[in-house]
Write a protein that holds these residues in place. Structure first.
Motif, mmCIF file in Angstrom:
data_model
loop_
_atom_site.group_PDB
_atom_site.id
_atom_site.type_symbol
_atom_site.label_atom_id
_atom_site.label_comp_id
_atom_site.label_asym_id
_atom_site.label_seq_id
_atom_site.Cartn_x
_atom_site.Cartn_y
_atom_site.Cartn_z
ATOM 1 N N GLU A 82 6.608 31.862 49.566
ATOM 2 C CA GLU A 82 7.958 31.517 48.971
ATOM 3 C C GLU A 82 8.243 30.164 49.090
ATOM 4 N N ALA A 83 7.862 29.245 50.572
ATOM 5 C CA ALA A 83 8.292 28.332 50.753
ATOM 6 C C ALA A 83 7.443 26.958 49.973
ATOM 7 N N ASP A 84 6.275 27.710 49.304
ATOM 8 C CA ASP A 84 5.466 26.567 48.596
ATOM 9 C C ASP A 84 5.823 26.621 47.049
ATOM 10 N N CYS A 85 6.670 27.762 46.542
ATOM 11 C CA CYS A 85 6.897 27.713 45.219
ATOM 12 C C CYS A 85 7.943 26.747 44.773
ATOM 13 N N LYS A 86 7.757 26.255 43.773
ATOM 14 C CA LYS A 86 8.845 25.091 43.012
ATOM 15 C C LYS A 86 8.609 25.679 41.491
ATOM 16 N N GLY A 87 9.958 25.452 41.027
ATOM 17 C CA GLY A 87 10.035 25.525 39.478
ATOM 18 C C GLY A 87 9.962 27.043 39.258
ATOM 19 N N ILE A 88 9.112 27.403 38.186
ATOM 20 C CA ILE A 88 9.020 28.872 37.660
ATOM 21 C C ILE A 88 8.004 29.906 38.433
ATOM 22 N N GLN A 89 7.062 29.051 39.527
ATOM 23 C CA GLN A 89 5.962 29.821 40.033
ATOM 24 C C GLN A 89 6.766 31.014 40.864
ATOM 25 N N THR A 90 6.094 32.116 40.776
ATOM 26 C CA THR A 90 6.440 33.322 41.567
ATOM 27 C C THR A 90 5.694 33.373 42.885
ATOM 28 N N PRO A 91 6.312 33.520 43.818
ATOM 29 C CA PRO A 91 5.675 33.535 45.409
ATOM 30 C C PRO A 91 5.067 35.053 45.438
ATOM 31 N N PHE A 92 3.927 35.079 46.280
ATOM 32 C CA PHE A 92 3.156 36.114 46.358
ATOM 33 C C PHE A 92 4.069 37.157 47.601
ATOM 34 N N ILE A 93 4.368 38.338 47.373
ATOM 35 C CA ILE A 93 5.155 39.215 48.581
ATOM 36 C C ILE A 93 4.164 39.907 48.895
ATOM 37 N N PRO A 94 3.812 40.036 50.340
ATOM 38 C CA PRO A 94 2.732 40.730 50.827
ATOM 39 C C PRO A 94 3.546 42.278 51.280
ATOM 40 N N THR A 95 2.754 43.045 51.147
ATOM 41 C CA THR A 95 3.079 44.388 52.098
ATOM 42 C C THR A 95 3.103 44.408 53.291
ATOM 43 N N GLU A 96 3.422 45.543 53.930
ATOM 44 C CA GLU A 96 3.232 45.204 55.732
ATOM 45 C C GLU A 96 1.997 45.607 55.940
ATOM 46 N N ALA A 97 1.409 46.261 55.227
ATOM 47 C CA ALA A 97 -0.318 46.514 55.440
ATOM 48 C C ALA A 97 -1.079 45.276 55.409
ATOM 49 N N GLN A 98 -0.544 44.503 54.320
ATOM 50 C CA GLN A 98 -1.358 43.167 53.950
ATOM 51 C C GLN A 98 -1.059 42.306 55.366
ATOM 52 N N THR A 99 0.153 42.245 55.827
ATOM 53 C CA THR A 99 0.464 41.300 56.662
ATOM 54 C C THR A 99 -0.295 41.858 58.067
ATOM 55 N N ASP A 100 -0.359 43.209 58.352
ATOM 56 C CA ASP A 100 -1.039 43.798 59.500
ATOM 57 C C ASP A 100 -2.270 43.462 59.483
ATOM 58 N N THR A 101 -3.030 43.293 58.181
ATOM 59 C CA THR A 101 -4.455 42.868 58.112
ATOM 60 C C THR A 101 -4.516 41.616 58.367
ATOM 61 N N VAL A 102 -3.745 40.851 58.043
ATOM 62 C CA VAL A 102 -4.178 39.375 58.330
ATOM 63 C C VAL A 102 -3.795 39.090 59.895
ATOM 64 N N ASN A 103 -2.829 39.824 60.430
ATOM 65 C CA ASN A 103 -2.624 39.875 61.762
ATOM 66 C C ASN A 103 -3.888 40.129 62.735
ATOM 67 N N GLY A 104 -4.442 41.259 61.971
ATOM 68 C CA GLY A 104 -5.590 42.123 62.993
ATOM 69 C C GLY A 104 -6.956 41.022 62.507
ATOM 70 N N LEU A 105 -6.908 40.261 61.387
ATOM 71 C CA LEU A 105 -8.138 39.251 61.421
ATOM 72 C C LEU A 105 -7.790 38.180 62.207
ATOM 73 N N PHE A 106 -6.608 37.621 62.462
ATOM 74 C CA PHE A 106 -6.412 36.603 63.216
ATOM 75 C C PHE A 106 -6.700 36.754 64.561
ATOM 76 N N SER A 107 -6.211 37.912 65.193
ATOM 77 C CA SER A 107 -6.732 38.293 66.571
ATOM 78 C C SER A 107 -8.159 38.782 66.808
ATOM 79 N N GLY A 108 -8.825 39.303 65.656
ATOM 80 C CA GLY A 108 -10.200 39.578 65.953
ATOM 81 C C GLY A 108 -10.247 41.339 65.952
ATOM 82 N N ARG A 109 -8.933 41.861 65.889
ATOM 83 C CA ARG A 109 -8.797 43.471 65.839
ATOM 84 C C ARG A 109 -9.497 44.013 64.686
ATOM 85 N N ILE A 110 -9.353 43.284 63.632
ATOM 86 C CA ILE A 110 -10.018 43.691 62.158
ATOM 87 C C ILE A 110 -10.971 42.612 61.972
ATOM 88 N N LYS A 111 -12.201 43.040 61.505
ATOM 89 C CA LYS A 111 -13.477 42.477 60.846
ATOM 90 C C LYS A 111 -13.748 42.609 59.702
#
Length: 145
Positions: A82-111
């Protein structure tokens, strides 16, 4: 064609050898996929992995391809927060599961198939990291550079 990467101090995967199948088939697209890419073996090998994080948080293979130059070691996305969007571009809205996966990748919990992927800033803007939660889940302190 397959390539094998032998573990050394610059690589981060389970086991001693990581096998890359360059002829592996694309596993499809679904609406809501968060498409990401990284060169996990850069700078030694400019081979880019593209994957998708599905709405349910699962990781789906998209492709391996050689890129010009070194490529970026960090997992990034071309989706916009949302912070990157300007004009008519639509931001990507992640699901809670997608956010959890990114967090898990960050920590190494998910590979991804035994491969640890470092999460880059574009992905963190869309799916913010909850460092305290990840430290609790993995049972250790995460040190930031």
């Amino acid at each position: 064609m397959k390539i094998q990467v032998v573990k050394d101090y610059t690589t981060n995967f389970e086991g001693d050898v990581y096998t890359i199948d360059l002829s592996r088939k694309f596993e499809g697209f679904e609406t809501g996929d968060l498409i990401c890419y990284a060169c996990p073996f850069s700078p030694a090998m400019p081979l880019q992995l593209e994957l998708a994080i599905r709405a349910d948080g699962s990781l789906i293979f998209r492709s391996w391809r050689f890129v010009d130059g070194e490529g970026n070691h960090y997992l990034h996305t071309r989706e916009l927060s949302e912070a990157d969007c300007k004009g008519i571009q639509t931001p990507f809205i992640p699901t809670e599961a997608q956010t959890d996966t990114v967090n898990g990748l960050f920590s190494g919990r998910i590979k991804f198939e035994g491969l640890k992927l470092a999460v880059g800033s574009t992905l963190q803007r869309i799916c913010p990291i909850d460092l305290q939660r990840e430290e609790k889940l993995i049972g250790e302190k995460i040190y930031l550079a």
